[in-house]
Design a protein around this motif. Structure first.
Motif, PDB file in Angstrom:
ATOM      1  N   GLY A 263      40.186  42.318 -45.931  1.00  0.00           N
ATOM      2  CA  GLY A 263      39.484  41.504 -47.073  1.00  0.00           C
ATOM      3  C   GLY A 263      38.926  40.021 -46.573  1.00  0.00           C
ATOM      4  N   LEU A 264      38.900  39.033 -47.190  1.00  0.00           N
ATOM      5  CA  LEU A 264      38.466  37.845 -46.993  1.00  0.00           C
ATOM      6  C   LEU A 264      39.503  37.102 -46.393  1.00  0.00           C
ATOM      7  N   ILE A 265      39.263  36.122 -45.260  1.00  0.00           N
ATOM      8  CA  ILE A 265      40.149  35.090 -44.683  1.00  0.00           C
ATOM      9  C   ILE A 265      40.144  34.168 -45.592  1.00  0.00           C
ATOM     10  N   LYS A 266      41.264  33.479 -46.019  1.00  0.00           N
ATOM     11  CA  LYS A 266      41.214  32.056 -46.356  1.00  0.00           C
ATOM     12  C   LYS A 266      40.624  31.021 -45.576  1.00  0.00           C
ATOM     13  N   ALA A 267      39.864  30.096 -46.394  1.00  0.00           N
ATOM     14  CA  ALA A 267      39.017  29.247 -45.526  1.00  0.00           C
ATOM     15  C   ALA A 267      39.963  28.236 -44.614  1.00  0.00           C
ATOM     16  N   ALA A 268      41.498  27.918 -45.027  1.00  0.00           N
ATOM     17  CA  ALA A 268      42.193  27.107 -44.199  1.00  0.00           C
ATOM     18  C   ALA A 268      42.478  28.172 -42.869  1.00  0.00           C
ATOM     19  N   TYR A 269      42.891  29.046 -43.272  1.00  0.00           N
ATOM     20  CA  TYR A 269      43.041  30.045 -41.897  1.00  0.00           C
ATOM     21  C   TYR A 269      41.947  30.202 -41.005  1.00  0.00           C
ATOM     22  N   LYS A 270      40.646  30.563 -41.690  1.00  0.00           N
ATOM     23  CA  LYS A 270      39.595  30.571 -40.960  1.00  0.00           C
ATOM     24  C   LYS A 270      39.252  29.351 -39.920  1.00  0.00           C
ATOM     25  N   ASN A 271      39.374  28.207 -40.554  1.00  0.00           N
ATOM     26  CA  ASN A 271      39.418  26.986 -39.943  1.00  0.00           C
ATOM     27  C   ASN A 271      40.150  26.858 -38.657  1.00  0.00           C
ATOM     28  N   VAL A 272      41.511  27.357 -38.883  1.00  0.00           N
ATOM     29  CA  VAL A 272      42.243  27.289 -37.674  1.00  0.00           C
ATOM     30  C   VAL A 272      41.752  28.180 -36.553  1.00  0.00           C
ATOM     31  N   LEU A 273      41.210  29.471 -36.898  1.00  0.00           N
ATOM     32  CA  LEU A 273      40.824  30.355 -35.887  1.00  0.00           C
ATOM     33  C   LEU A 273      39.699  29.596 -35.237  1.00  0.00           C
ATOM     34  N   ILE A 274      38.845  29.094 -35.960  1.00  0.00           N
ATOM     35  CA  ILE A 274      37.399  28.507 -35.419  1.00  0.00           C
ATOM     36  C   ILE A 274      37.968  27.547 -34.385  1.00  0.00           C
ATOM     37  N   HIS A 275      38.636  26.563 -35.125  1.00  0.00           N
ATOM     38  CA  HIS A 275      39.388  25.420 -34.331  1.00  0.00           C
ATOM     39  C   HIS A 275      39.920  25.861 -32.859  1.00  0.00           C
ATOM     40  N   ASN A 276      40.382  26.901 -32.950  1.00  0.00           N
ATOM     41  CA  ASN A 276      41.280  27.377 -31.611  1.00  0.00           C
ATOM     42  C   ASN A 276      40.490  28.579 -30.513  1.00  0.00           C
ATOM     43  N   GLY A 277      39.257  28.650 -31.197  1.00  0.00           N
ATOM     44  CA  GLY A 277      38.270  29.472 -30.480  1.00  0.00           C
ATOM     45  C   GLY A 277      38.679  30.861 -30.506  1.00  0.00           C
ATOM     46  N   ILE A 278      38.962  31.499 -31.548  1.00  0.00           N
ATOM     47  CA  ILE A 278      39.672  32.853 -31.641  1.00  0.00           C
ATOM     48  C   ILE A 278      38.600  33.555 -32.477  1.00  0.00           C
ATOM     49  N   ASP A 279      38.278  34.759 -31.794  1.00  0.00           N
ATOM     50  CA  ASP A 279      37.249  35.604 -32.439  1.00  0.00           C
ATOM     51  C   ASP A 279      37.949  36.416 -33.766  1.00  0.00           C
ATOM     52  N   TRP A 280      36.970  36.284 -34.573  1.00  0.00           N
ATOM     53  CA  TRP A 280      37.734  37.206 -36.013  1.00  0.00           C
ATOM     54  C   TRP A 280      36.426  37.700 -36.757  1.00  0.00           C
ATOM     55  N   GLU A 281      36.945  38.523 -37.642  1.00  0.00           N
ATOM     56  CA  GLU A 281      36.032  39.377 -38.519  1.00  0.00           C
ATOM     57  C   GLU A 281      36.591  39.641 -39.879  1.00  0.00           C
ATOM     58  N   GLU A 282      35.952  39.471 -41.001  1.00  0.00           N
ATOM     59  CA  GLU A 282      36.361  39.913 -42.195  1.00  0.00           C
ATOM     60  C   GLU A 282      35.683  40.869 -43.023  1.00  0.00           C
ATOM     61  N   GLY A 283      36.182  41.295 -44.326  1.00  0.00           N
ATOM     62  CA  GLY A 283      35.440  42.337 -45.143  1.00  0.00           C
ATOM     63  C   GLY A 283      35.249  43.613 -44.462  1.00  0.00           C
ATOM     64  N   GLY A 284      36.179  44.004 -43.488  1.00  0.00           N
ATOM     65  CA  GLY A 284      36.192  45.215 -42.898  1.00  0.00           C
ATOM     66  C   GLY A 284      36.490  45.387 -41.445  1.00  0.00           C
ATOM     67  N   HIS A 285      36.897  46.504 -41.041  1.00  0.00           N
ATOM     68  CA  HIS A 285      37.378  46.472 -39.544  1.00  0.00           C
ATOM     69  C   HIS A 285      36.326  47.161 -38.649  1.00  0.00           C
ATOM     70  N   SER A 286      36.122  46.668 -37.412  1.00  0.00           N
ATOM     71  CA  SER A 286      35.374  47.176 -36.494  1.00  0.00           C
ATOM     72  C   SER A 286      36.163  48.148 -35.579  1.00  0.00           C
ATOM     73  N   GLU A 287      36.174  49.404 -36.107  1.00  0.00           N
ATOM     74  CA  GLU A 287      36.989  50.430 -35.378  1.00  0.00           C
ATOM     75  C   GLU A 287      36.906  50.483 -34.030  1.00  0.00           C
ATOM     76  N   SER A 288      35.565  50.497 -33.290  1.00  0.00           N
ATOM     77  CA  SER A 288      35.664  50.887 -31.943  1.00  0.00           C
ATOM     78  C   SER A 288      36.236  49.746 -31.238  1.00  0.00           C
ATOM     79  N   ARG A 289      36.088  48.443 -31.789  1.00  0.00           N
ATOM     80  CA  ARG A 289      36.537  47.316 -30.956  1.00  0.00           C
ATOM     81  C   ARG A 289      38.152  47.340 -31.011  1.00  0.00           C
ATOM     82  N   ILE A 290      38.660  47.699 -32.326  1.00  0.00           N
ATOM     83  CA  ILE A 290      40.199  47.643 -32.585  1.00  0.00           C
ATOM     84  C   ILE A 290      40.821  48.683 -31.626  1.00  0.00           C
ATOM     85  N   MET A 291      40.207  49.775 -31.554  1.00  0.00           N
ATOM     86  CA  MET A 291      40.764  50.851 -30.765  1.00  0.00           C
ATOM     87  C   MET A 291      40.814  50.638 -29.323  1.00  0.00           C
ATOM     88  N   GLN A 292      40.336  49.405 -28.773  1.00  0.00           N
ATOM     89  CA  GLN A 292      40.344  49.033 -27.191  1.00  0.00           C
ATOM     90  C   GLN A 292      41.564  48.236 -27.201  1.00  0.00           C
TER      91      GLN A 292
END
Length: 444
Positions: free
Chosen positions: A33-62
């Protein structure tokens, strides 16, 4: 560098990502689904890679390790694929517990776990312990392990979180009670849900403790057939123990490790039998942690209770309005009705999780003068109770429900919102439902 994939960008997901990054994992957060803005900001601030609105299966399987949020079932196709590949899929409490040496107190149960967790934390804090509170309540456990240096944690843990543990081992575990709930996640088999709750004790040894309600036949029956290694500390309103917690002549007696403490049940701020049980569980934890008897007593008196759990909102023209929106199952509502002292107008309804309302029948006959159904589909409620009460009204708006209740209630009556159902047909959450109730009451 090991790769940690986090499925779900909510409180537990973002907390796990923060701890993972701090530990040197390569972290990727993926949310269908969509990540709430407050959580998205935390991820960006911490330099953490993220995606929303679907899963990248090939990447997750690694992934080398996957933490999935409690809301994602084990049957989700992505989770199944990971497990088939042999990737470890765990819950946040499992991940965080691997990286802290703190003493863990973990509390689970169908009802009462939030109150028991908050009360236990309150007593430990008053007792001068360096203690954090996390899990299913408030802040993410993983984020706390990353940022704080607590010597103790009180964790409220759900069955969904326990499903994802491997080595998680609380020194003190509490099971408040077990009644049918969330059965849609357990193939509608009650035993699967019971087994899930008892995972709280699966890694415990003889040095650890399991505190449990000895009046709960589901718990005592399961323990007979599935013994645990931990030391058992029962609590009861009906029995007495040489080691355990019980009530005798209006005194709550805690007897553990040849130490006995007593306090008058009159001093407990929270009323009702179920709250006596919550107090018993908390006092057992406190005694095991050697907190002074006077501190335990004072803490029980100063505890304020939990929002949306039998919360007294206002008295209007001598009618008391009580918000029990957190009662999302039949058992919780049973406790609420049981503690009513005056004729009650009961607001009930929402998303039915396969509820059986019949256990409420004696309480409804004894306490309830009128029922207001607040839900999209109220057929089951109407069929069950229409012959028992004189007045039954259906509504789909909180304002309307509160206004009707106000008109129906006479001086000295109580209006109780205790839905016995999930909130998602008309509200975002039980908190949203409770807040809207309080707003409507204040607007009368």
């Amino acid at each position: 560098m090991e790769t940690l994939v986090v499925l779900g960008g909510g409180e537990s997901g973002v907390g796990t990502a923060i701890l993972g990054k701090k530990l040197g994992f390569e972290v990727f957060v993926s949310d269908k689904g969509l990540i709430k803005a407050a959580y998205k900001n935390v991820l960006i601030h911490n330099g953490i890679d993220w995606e929303e609105g679907g899963h990248s299966e090939s990447r997750i399987m690694q992934a080398d390790l996957v933490m999935k949020s409690p809301g994602i079932p084990d049957t989700a196709p992505m989770v199944r694929s990971l497990l088939e590949k042999g990737v470890e899929v765990i819950s946040e409490i499992e991940f965080a517990a691997r990286y802290t040496k703190a003493n863990l107190v973990a509390i689970t149960g169908s009802n009462g776990k939030t109150t028991t967790t908050m009360l236990t934390h309150h007593i430990m804090k008053q007792g001068g312990l360096n203690v954090g509170m996390a899990g299913n309540i408030g802040d993410s456990f993983a984020a706390m392990v990353a940022r704080e240096n607590f010597e103790h944690y009180v964790l409220e843990v759900s069955s969904f979180q326990l499903d994802g543990i491997r080595s998680f081992r609380p020194h003190i575990a509490v099971i408040t009670n077990i009644t049918p709930d969330h059965l849609d996640r357990y193939d509608h088999i009650f035993e699967n849900y019971i087994a899930s709750k008892f995972r709280i004790a699966m890694n415990q040894t003889e040095e650890d403790y399991l505190i449990y309600d000895a009046d709960d036949e589901v718990i005592t029956g399961w323990l007979k057939d599935h013994p645990v290694r931990s030391r058992k500390i029962p609590f009861s309103l009906e029995k007495e123990f040489s080691e355990g917690v019980y009530i005798k002549e209006n005194e709550l007696i805690t007897s553990i490790n040849n130490q006995q403490s007593r306090m008058s049940t009159e001093t407990l701020t929270l009323q009702g039998k179920h709250n006596q049980k919550n107090a018993m569980a908390a006092s057992a934890v406190a005694q095991l942690l050697k907190i002074r008897k006077s501190t335990i007593r004072d803490s029980m008196q100063s505890f304020q209770g939990v929002e949306h759990r039998l919360e007294q909102v206002l008295k209007i023209q001598d009618v008391l309005f009580i918000n029990d929106s957190k009662a999302t199952n039949v058992n919780a509502t049973y406790y609420a009705l049981e503690s009513m002292k005056h004729p009650t107008v009961w607001i009930v309804g929402g998303v039915d999780k396969g509820n059986d309302y019949l256990p409420l029948m004696p309480m409804v006959r004894e306490k309830v003068k009128a029922i207001i159904c607040l839900g999209v589909d109220n057929v089951k409620l109407v069929n069950t109770f229409s012959s028992v009460v004189d007045v039954m009204v259906e509504t789909t708006s909180m304002n309307e429900a509160v206004q009707i209740a106000h008109k129906m209630a006479d001086k000295g009556d109580t209006v109780l919102l205790s839905p016995a159902c999930a909130s998602f047909d008309l509200f975002e959450s039980y908190e949203d439902r409770g807040d809207k109730f309080k707003q409507a009451v204040r607007g009368l």
